[in-house]
Enzyme design. Structure first.
Site, PDB file in Angstrom:
ATOM      1  N   GLN A  13       0.822  -1.223   0.000  1.00 30.22           N
ATOM      2  CA  GLN A  13       0.000   0.000   0.000  1.00 30.22           C
ATOM      3  C   GLN A  13       0.846   1.258   0.000  1.00 30.22           C
ATOM      4  OE1 GLN A  13      -2.636  -1.441   3.451  1.00 30.22           O
ATOM      5  NE2 GLN A  13      -3.968  -0.040   2.324  1.00 30.22           N
ATOM      6  N   CYS A  50     -10.827   0.758   3.761  1.00 31.51           N
ATOM      7  CA  CYS A  50      -9.443   0.510   3.357  1.00 31.51           C
ATOM      8  C   CYS A  50      -8.794   1.837   2.998  1.00 31.51           C
ATOM      9  CB  CYS A  50      -9.402  -0.431   2.153  1.00 31.51           C
ATOM     10  SG  CYS A  50      -7.722  -0.799   1.618  1.00 31.51           S
ATOM     11  N   HIS A  92      -7.804  -9.050   5.793  1.00 34.21           N
ATOM     12  CA  HIS A  92      -7.746  -7.841   4.949  1.00 34.21           C
ATOM     13  C   HIS A  92      -6.300  -7.525   4.549  1.00 34.21           C
ATOM     14  CE1 HIS A  92      -9.216  -3.569   4.074  1.00 34.21           C
ATOM     15  NE2 HIS A  92      -7.896  -3.415   4.106  1.00 34.21           N
TER      16      HIS A  92
HETATM   17  O1  GNR Z   1      -7.986   1.080   9.084  1.00 41.77           O
HETATM   18  C1  GNR Z   1      -8.602   0.136   8.590  1.00 41.77           C
HETATM   19  N1  GNR Z   1      -9.796  -0.220   9.129  1.00 41.77           N
HETATM   20  C2  GNR Z   1     -10.461  -1.387   8.790  1.00 41.77           C
HETATM   21  C3  GNR Z   1     -11.784  -1.521   9.199  1.00 41.77           C
HETATM   22  C4  GNR Z   1     -12.497  -2.653   8.904  1.00 41.77           C
HETATM   23  C5  GNR Z   1     -11.898  -3.666   8.212  1.00 41.77           C
HETATM   24  C6  GNR Z   1     -10.581  -3.538   7.782  1.00 41.77           C
HETATM   25  C7  GNR Z   1      -9.862  -2.417   8.072  1.00 41.77           C
HETATM   26  S1  GNR Z   1      -8.216  -2.264   7.568  1.00 41.77           S
HETATM   27  C8  GNR Z   1      -8.072  -0.533   7.395  1.00 41.77           C
HETATM   28  C9  GNR Z   1      -6.656  -0.114   7.082  1.00 41.77           C
HETATM   29  C10 GNR Z   1      -6.247  -0.697   5.757  1.00 41.77           C
HETATM   30  O2  GNR Z   1      -6.708  -0.360   4.702  1.00 41.77           O
HETATM   31  N2  GNR Z   1      -5.353  -1.642   5.778  1.00 41.77           N
HETATM   32  O3  GNR Z   1      -4.975  -2.262   4.662  1.00 41.77           O
HETATM   33 NI    NI Z   2      -6.618  -2.027   3.251  1.00 43.97          NI
END
Ligand code: GNR
Ligand code: NI
Length: 119
Positions: A13, A50, A92
């Site tokens: 990312q 995300c 995720h």
């Molecule tokens: O900050 C983040 N919050 C979140 C909320 C619900 C499910 C997944 C996430 S991950 C995200 C940060 C992110 O994009 N990480 O890759």
């Molecule tokens: Ni993410």
């Protein structure tokens, strides 16, 4: 990740093409190198956001429980078990390492971030 703020961040990312992620769901930073899921249990609905999809959120289903093997920053083999938010976060972040975003598994249209939704 903390400045965003976010609960997880995968190296790709931020332009670092390595299989590394950081996660902090409130219990301090977890740093995982070469993580892989070895076991999952259950299924739970979530509403995910995300940092790579700013301003949006979407409904997904993820395992309720996951066991992940990884190497720590010193190369030691480690394991972490996560439930609920940590399980979602692990899935995720690991998906990011394979170029996958939650939008690929989102159910229904993406919603605006901050929009009140029930799980
Ligand atoms: O900050 C983040 N919050 C979140 C909320 C619900 C499910 C997944 C996430 S991950 C995200 C940060 C992110 O994009 N990480 O890759
Ligand atoms: Ni993410």
């Amino acid at each position: 990740m903390y400045e965003a703020p976010g609960v997880g961040l995968a190296a790709p990312q931020v332009g670092i093409l390595r299989r590394a992620v950081v996660i902090d769901c409130g219990d301090g930073p977890l740093k995982l190198v070469n993580p892989h899921i070895v076991e999952t249990r259950g299924n739970q609905p979530w509403v995910e956001g995300c940092l790579s999809v700013p301003g949006k959120q979407g409904r997904t289903h993820r395992p309720q429980w996951v066991r992940v093997k990884y190497q720590d920053a010193r190369g030691q083999e480690c394991e972490v078990v996560g439930e609920d938010l940590l399980a979602v976060c692990l899935c995720h972040e690991l998906d990011h390492l394979d170029g996958k975003l939650y939008v690929d598994i989102a159910e229904g249209p993406l919603l605006e971030a901050g929009e009140e939704v029930e799980e």
